[in-house]
Design an enzyme around this catalytic site. Structure first.
Site, mmCIF file in Angstrom:
data_model
loop_
_atom_site.group_PDB
_atom_site.id
_atom_site.type_symbol
_atom_site.label_atom_id
_atom_site.label_comp_id
_atom_site.label_asym_id
_atom_site.label_seq_id
_atom_site.Cartn_x
_atom_site.Cartn_y
_atom_site.Cartn_z
ATOM 1 N N GLU A 1 -6.262 -45.019 -69.849
ATOM 2 C CA GLU A 1 -5.696 -45.711 -70.999
ATOM 3 C C GLU A 1 -5.508 -44.717 -72.152
ATOM 4 O O GLU A 1 -6.406 -43.914 -72.417
ATOM 5 C CB GLU A 1 -6.607 -46.861 -71.456
ATOM 6 C CG GLU A 1 -5.926 -47.738 -72.490
ATOM 7 C CD GLU A 1 -6.793 -48.908 -72.939
ATOM 8 O OE1 GLU A 1 -6.240 -49.953 -73.302
ATOM 9 O OE2 GLU A 1 -8.035 -48.769 -72.947
ATOM 10 N N GLY A 59 -15.441 -44.691 -76.788
ATOM 11 C CA GLY A 59 -16.786 -45.227 -76.633
ATOM 12 C C GLY A 59 -17.014 -45.704 -75.220
ATOM 13 O O GLY A 59 -18.067 -45.471 -74.626
ATOM 14 N N ASN A 75 -12.073 -50.137 -67.255
ATOM 15 C CA ASN A 75 -11.502 -50.104 -65.914
ATOM 16 C C ASN A 75 -12.019 -51.273 -65.077
ATOM 17 O O ASN A 75 -13.218 -51.547 -65.043
ATOM 18 C CB ASN A 75 -11.872 -48.802 -65.202
ATOM 19 C CG ASN A 75 -11.661 -47.588 -66.071
ATOM 20 O OD1 ASN A 75 -10.567 -47.316 -66.520
ATOM 21 N ND2 ASN A 75 -12.732 -46.863 -66.336
ATOM 22 N N HIS A 123 -18.211 -55.992 -75.188
ATOM 23 C CA HIS A 123 -16.793 -55.732 -75.443
ATOM 24 C C HIS A 123 -16.056 -55.391 -74.144
ATOM 25 O O HIS A 123 -15.017 -55.977 -73.825
ATOM 26 C CB HIS A 123 -16.664 -54.576 -76.441
ATOM 27 C CG HIS A 123 -15.262 -54.190 -76.794
ATOM 28 N ND1 HIS A 123 -14.688 -54.473 -78.006
ATOM 29 C CD2 HIS A 123 -14.310 -53.534 -76.089
ATOM 30 C CE1 HIS A 123 -13.452 -54.016 -78.033
ATOM 31 N NE2 HIS A 123 -13.197 -53.431 -76.869
ATOM 32 N N GLU A 124 -16.605 -54.454 -73.387
ATOM 33 C CA GLU A 124 -15.916 -54.012 -72.168
ATOM 34 C C GLU A 124 -15.869 -55.119 -71.113
ATOM 35 O O GLU A 124 -14.882 -55.237 -70.377
ATOM 36 C CB GLU A 124 -16.594 -52.763 -71.596
ATOM 37 C CG GLU A 124 -16.649 -51.578 -72.537
ATOM 38 C CD GLU A 124 -15.307 -51.242 -73.175
ATOM 39 O OE1 GLU A 124 -14.260 -51.368 -72.506
ATOM 40 O OE2 GLU A 124 -15.309 -50.863 -74.364
ATOM 41 N N HIS A 180 -13.130 -57.595 -71.625
ATOM 42 C CA HIS A 180 -11.847 -57.101 -71.118
ATOM 43 C C HIS A 180 -11.607 -57.477 -69.653
ATOM 44 O O HIS A 180 -10.455 -57.527 -69.214
ATOM 45 C CB HIS A 180 -11.794 -55.581 -71.229
ATOM 46 C CG HIS A 180 -11.395 -55.072 -72.575
ATOM 47 N ND1 HIS A 180 -10.284 -55.512 -73.253
ATOM 48 C CD2 HIS A 180 -11.970 -54.124 -73.373
ATOM 49 C CE1 HIS A 180 -10.179 -54.858 -74.399
ATOM 50 N NE2 HIS A 180 -11.199 -54.013 -74.496
#
Length: 901
Positions: A166, A299, A303, A335-336, A339
Site C-alpha cells: 500500500e 505503523g 494485509n 485499527h488494523e 480493516h
C-alpha cells in the site's frame, strides 16, 4: 541461475534466449502514458504468483500467470510494473477455448508511469485468456514493494523478506493491475530456505522440502486488491490462540521475543469477536497472522490475513514498555483488524476514497478499545485525533477528505490527519447525530451489500440514509467534498442566542466555505440541551423558549458542541467566555468540554482572533485539572506558547515558564515519581507527561531528581527508581543539561540506546536526544540519525529539535538533502523531515528562504507538505508580530507567574 531455475518450473516456459531487454516505445503507445488509471481493455480475475527470494544476494525471481477477462477489442494489454526486469521471452497470452498462444510484438516498460505495455500483432479475442510473465527484482531497502529487513540472531546479522504494497507498490514485486478496484483471487507459491518461516495471506496447503530449499504453496485467497497481498519470509517465534469460531490467530516476532506478543494476541482475539458482532459478519479468512517487522515505514499494514507491524506497535514488554506503549498496541491492533472488514472485505474504489478505509478504521479502533478497556477513557483521548485533524484542516493548503488523485506519486501524502483524523471525527459526528444503534445497523447493511466488492463514499451515505431516514448525503457532502471547517460564533443579544458560521483558518483570514453543522448546546446543566442543524450563515435561538425557566439565562454558562462531538471550533463573546471560565473553575463541565474550550481558545489565539492574555487567563482556570487528556493538551499548548513568546518577547520567557510550572506542579506532586499500587492506566501515562513538561520548562527539583534516578538506571537497568512510564521524562531532563562542555548525559543515553534491543526504548531515546539547547549537540544528534546505528524507519523520531537548534537543523537539512531525498524519498517518511524541521520557524524571511531552497527540489511526494509547512511559518510569524504588540501582556504574565496555586 536464479531467474532460470524459477522459470523452468513453469510447464509452458519459453527457452530464454531473449535476455532481459525490452523494446523501445512506439508513438502509438503514447496514449497510455501519463494517465492516473489503467485502461480497462482487460481485467484480472485470478493470479498465480511464484516468488523465489535470495536473502543473501537481496534479489528475487518471479513468475506470474494471470487469468484475464478481455472485455474490449484491443491489441494492447496495459498493467503496472516498476523496478522489475521483465524477460521478453517469457511473456505470452494464451486464449481459452481455441488455446492459441500469442506473443507480444512489442513490450514497453515505462518507468516514469510504472506501466508495462504489451502490444500484439492481432486483436485479442473477447473472453478469458491467460497472461504469463517472468521477471526479476531487487529486495530493496526502501521499506516498500518487496524489500529486505535486517535483524540479529545469535550475534549474526540476517535478512528477512517483507512486502509492503500500500498504496501502489505491488507493482514492484510482480506485474499486476495495481488499483484497488481491480480485485482478483491470488494463489501464491514461495521457494525459500528450508529453515525459515514463510507466510502469506492464506494458510499453507502444501510444503515440500528439497535440501536447503522448500516450496510452500498457499490456499487461493478470496477476491482482494493487490495492495493487500503479502509475503513475509524470515526467522520467527510465535504465540497462538483461537477465536470461539475456530479462527487461528498468531503473533510472530523475532526469536526470543514471543512473550512480548501475548498482549497483542489477546487484544486481537477479543477484537475479532467484537467486530463479528458489530459488523454482523464473521471474519472472512481461516487464519490471522500478525508479524512484527524490524524495518517498517508505517505503523502497521492491514494485509488480508497477514497484518504487518512496526515492533513498537505490536510488542509489549511488561518490564520495559510504558503504559502509553500498551495503549498504542491496543489501538493499532484494533485499527488494523477493523480493516479486515472496512477496507479488505469492502474496499474503496479509488484512492480518492482512502478516508473510507482510514477514517473508519480509526474511529472503530476507539470503539473496540473502549469496549476492551473502558477504564482508559479512550473516547476522551479521541479528542487528540480531532485536534490533529482540526489543526491540519485549518490550513489554506489542506485538502478535502475526498481528494482527487491524478498520479500514484500523490497518494502517499494523503495518508495524513485529514484522511485518518478528520475522517474519524466526521464519522463520530455523524454517529452522534444519527444515534449509535441505527448507525450500526446501517453500517452492517453497507458491509453486507458491498462485501467482496468496491464502494465509494456515496454508497456509504446511501446506506446510512436508507437506515436513518435522514438526509445524510446532503449533510455529509459539505464535510467531505470541501476542505476546512467552520468556526461557530455565539453571542447573547436581546434574550436571544445569535449563531454565525464562517470558515476557520489558522492564518486569521476567513474562507468562503459553508457547512451544515450539527449544533449541540447545553445551558447551566447537562440536563438542559438543544440540538439543531445550522444550515445557513446565521441563525438565532430564543433563550427563554429554550430554557423554559429551568435556569437563569443571565448568568448560566452555555456550552456549544457538547462533548466535542462536532468537527468545528466555537468562538464565544466575552460574557459567555467568562461564564465558562467560572464553570471550569467550579468543575461543572465534563473533561471533553473542558478540553474543547481550551483547544478552541488556543486555535483562536493562534489565528489572532483572541489575545494571548485572554488565553493565559483561561489556562489559569485549569490549575486544579486532573484529567489526563485535558492536561496533556494543556502541556502541548504551553510548549507552543513558550516558543512563540521566546520569539516575540524573550524577556517574558522566564515568567511564562514559571507560570506553566505552577500550572503543572500540583498535579505532578499528587502523582509523585513512584507508581502507586493499583493506580490507573491514565495516571501512569500522566506522570511521565507532567514530569517531562516540568523538565522542559526548567523546574530545578524535577531536573535534579531525574538526574539522580537516571544515574541509578545506568548502574542497574532494572532499578525501580526509573520505571518505563517516566524514562522519557528522565531522558528529556538529562538532555536539558547537556552541552558541549558537559556531554556525559548524552554519552550515557547513547550507551543505553546501543545496549537495548527493545524498539520502544530506542524510540524513547531518539525522541529525547535532540532536545538539548546546545546547537552543537543538536548537530551531533542529527548526524547520528543518518548513521547505520539508526534504522531508516526511526530517524524521524529524532527531528524534534529545541528552539535553539532550529537554525542548526535547517542547515543540516539543506546540507544533507540529497542523501535524505535518496534514502527516504520513495515513501511518506520524507514528509516528516520537511514538516518537523521547517514548520517551527516563525519569520517571513525564513519562509522565503525555504521557498527558494525547494524551488528546484520539490517533487509530487512532498509538494503538499512543503506548502503546508511554509504556511505554518507564516502563521507563526504573524502570531509573533501580534504578541509583540499586545498591550498588558507583560503585566498579565508576571501576575500569573507569581500567583500561588
Amino acid at each position: 541461475m536464479l531467474f532460470l531455475d524459477l522459470l523452468l518450473v513453469e510447464k509452458d516456459a519459453k527457452q530464454l534466449g531473449h535476455g532481459l531487454s525490452v523494446l523501445p516505445s512506439l508513438e502509438n503507445m503514447e496514449q497510455f502514458k501519463g494517465q492516473p488509471r489503467l485502461p480497462k481493455f482487460a481485467v484480472p480475475k485470478s493470479y498465480g504468483i511464484r516468488l523465489k527470494p535470495d536473502l543473501t544476494a537481496c534479489k528475487f525471481a518471479g513468475f506470474v500467470s494471470i487469468d484475464l477477462d478481455v472485455v474490449d477489442h484491443t491489441k494492447y494489454i496495459v498493467l503496472n510494473a516498476a523496478e522489475l526486469s521483465v524477460d521478453s521471452g517469457s511473456v505470452s497470452f494464451t486464449t481459452r477455448g481455441i488455446s492459441k498462444v500469442l506473443e507480444p510484438s512489442r513490450i514497453d516498460l515505462v518507468e516514469e508511469d510504472e506501466i508495462l505495455v504489451l502490444e500484439f500483432a492481432e486483436t485479442l479475442p473477447i473472453g478469458i485468456g491467460l497472461l504469463k510473465i517472468g521477471f526479476e527484482g531487487t529486495l530493496n531497502d526502501k521499506m516498500k514493494g518487496f524489500y529486505r529487513s535486517t535483524f540479529e540472531h545469535n550475534g549474526e546479522k540476517k535478512n528477512m523478506a517483507v512486502t509492503q504494497f500500500e498504496p501502489a507498490d505491488a507493482r514492484r514485486c510482480f506485474p499486476c493491475w495495481d488499483e484497488p478496484a481491480c480485485k482478483a483471487t491470488f494463489k501464491i507459491t514461495l521457494d525459500v530456505p528450508s529453515e525459515l518461516v514463510a507466510l502469506s495471506n492464506m494458510p499453507i496447503i502444501e510444503e515440500k522440502v528439497d535440501g536447503h530449499l522448500k516450496t510452500v504453496a498457499y490456499q487461493e485467497s478470496p477476491v482482494m486488491s493487490t495492495y493487500l497481498v503479502a509475503v513475509v519470509v524470515g526467522l520467527f517465534d510465535y504465540v497462538e490462540d483461537h477465536t470461539s469460531d475456530g479462527v487461528k490467530v498468531r503473533v510472530y516476532c523475532q526469536v526470543g521475543k514471543a512473550n512480548q506478543g501475548k498482549f497483542a494476541l489477546n487484544v486481537a482475539v477479543k477484537t475479532l469477536e467484537l467486530y463479528k458482532g458489530y459488523f454482523a459478519m464473521p471474519y472472512s479468512l481461516p487464519k490471522l497472522d500478525m508479524v512484527a517487522i524490524p524495518d517498517f515505514a508505517a505503523g502497521a499494514m492491514e494485509n488480508y490475513g497477514l497484518v504487518t507491524y512496526r515492533e513498537t506497535a505490536l510488542l509489549y514488554d511488561d518490564q520495559h514498555s510504558a503504559a502509553a506503549n500498551k495503549q498504542r498496541v491496543a489501538t493499532v491492533v484494533a485499527h488494523e483488524l477493523a480493516h479486515q472488514w472496512f477496507g479488505n472485505l469492502v474496499t474503496m474504489e479509488w484512492w480518492t476514497h482512502l478516508w473510507l478505509n482510514e477514517g473508519f478504521a480509526t474511529w472503530v479502533s476507539y470503539l473496540a478499545t473502549d469496549s476492551l478497556f473502558p477504564e482508559w477513557n479512550i473516547w476522551t483521548q479521541f479528542l487528540d485525533e480531532s485536534t490533529a485533524g482540526l489543526r491540519l484542516d485549518g490550513l489554506a493548503e489542506s485538502h478535502p477528505i475526498e481528494v482527487e488523485i491524478n498520479h500514484a506519486g500523490e497518494i502517499d501524502e494523503i495518508f495524513d490527519a485529514i484522511s485518518y483524523r478528520k475522517g474519524a471525527s466526521v464519522i463520530r459526528m455523524l454517529q452522534n447525530y444519527l444515534g449509535a444503534e441505527g448507525f450500526q445497523r446501517s453500517l452492517a447493511a453497507y458491509i453486507k451489500r458491498y462485501a467482496c466488492s468496491n464502494a465509494k463514499t456515496e454508497d456509504l451515505w446511501a446506506a446510512l440514509e436508507e437506515g436513518s431516514g435522514e438526509p445524510v448525503n446532503k449533510l455529509m457532502n459539505s464535510w467531505t467534498k470541501q476542505k476546512g471547517y467552520p468556526a461557530v460564533s455565539v453571542k447573547v443579544k436581546d434574550q436571544k442566542l445569535v449563531f454565525d458560521q464562517s470558515q476557520f483558518l489558522s492564518s486569521g483570514s476567513q474562507g468562503d466555505g459553508q457547512w451544515i453543522v450539527p449544533i449541540t448546546l447545553c445551558c447551566g446543566s447537562y440536563d438542559v440541551r438543544k440540538n439543531f442543524l445550522l444550515q445557513s450563515k446565521s441563525e438565532t435561538l430564543d433563550i427563554k423558549e429554550f430554557l423554559k425557566d429551568k435556569t437563569d439565562a443571565a448568568s448560566a454558562w452555555i456550552k456549544l458542541n457538547v462533548d466535542q462531538a462536532g468537527f468545528y471550533r466555537v468562538k464565544y463573546d466575552e460574557d459567555l467566555a467568562a461564564r465558562l471560565r467560572y464553570a471550569i473553575e467550579n468543575k461543572f463541565l465534563s473533561a471533553t468540554d473542558r478540553f474543547g474550550i481550551l483547544d478552541d481558545s488556543f486555535a483562536l489565539c493562534m489565528a489572532r482572533q483572541q489575545s494571548l492574555t485572554s488565553l493565559l487567563t483561561l489556562m489559569g482556570a485549569y490549575r486544579e485539572e486532573l484529567d489526563y487528556t485535558v492536561l496533556n493538551n494543556l502541556i502541548s499548548i504551553s510548549c507552543k506558547i513558550a516558543r512563540i513568546v521566546a520569539d516575540a518577547v524573550p524577556e517574558l520567557l522566564d515568567y511564562m515558564k514559571q507560570f506553566f510550572i505552577g500550572l503543572f506542579q500540583n498535579s505532578a506532586e499528587r502523582l509523585g515519581w513512584e507508581p502507586k499500587p493499583g493506580e490507573s492506566h491514565l495516571d501512569a501515562m500522566l506522570r511521565g507527561d507532567l514530569l517531562t513538561a516540568l523538565a522542559i520548562f526548567g523546574h530545578d527539583l524535577t531536573l535534579s531528581e531525574a538526574s539522580r534516578r537516571f544515574q541509578s538506571f545506568l548502574e542497574d537497568r532494572n532499578t525501580p527508581l526509573l520505571p518505563p512510564d517516566i524514562r522519557k521524562a528522565a531522558y528529556e531532563a538529562v538532555m536539558q543539561r547537556v552541552s558541549t562542555s558537559e556531554r556525559s548525559g548524552y554519552e550515557s543515553l547513547l550507551r543505553v540506546y546501543r545496549e537495548t534491543d527493545l524498539s520502544q526504548e530506542k524510540t524513547r531515546i531518539l525522541s529525547s536526544l535532540a532536545s538539548s539547547p546546545d546547537p552543537n549537540i543538536t548537530l551531533e544528534v542529527l548526524n547520528f540519525l543518518l548513521s547505520s546505528e539508526v534504522r531508516s524507519q526511526d530517524a524521524v523520531y529524532g527531528l524534534g529539535v529545541s528552539r535553539e537548534g532550529r537554525e542548526t537543523a535547517w542547515k543540516w537539512l539543506k546540507d544533507n538533502w540529497e542523501h535524505i531525498s535518496k534514502t527516504w524519498g520513495a515513501g511518506f517518511l520524507i514528509t516528516r523531515f520537511v514538516s518537523a524541521i521547517i514548520s517551527p520557524f516563525a519569520s517571513f524571511e525564513k519562509a522565503k528562504e525555504v521557498e527558494e531552497f525547494f524551488a528546484s527540489r520539490s517533487k509530487p511526494s512532498i509538494a503538499r507538505t512543503l506548502k503546508q509547512s511554509i504556511e505554518r511559518i507564516h502563521i507563526n510569524a504573524n502570531w509573533v508580530e501580534s504578541v509583540k504588540n499586545e498591550k498588558h501582556l507583560a503585566d498579565a504574565v508576571k501576575e500569573l507567574a507569581y500567583r500561588k496555586y
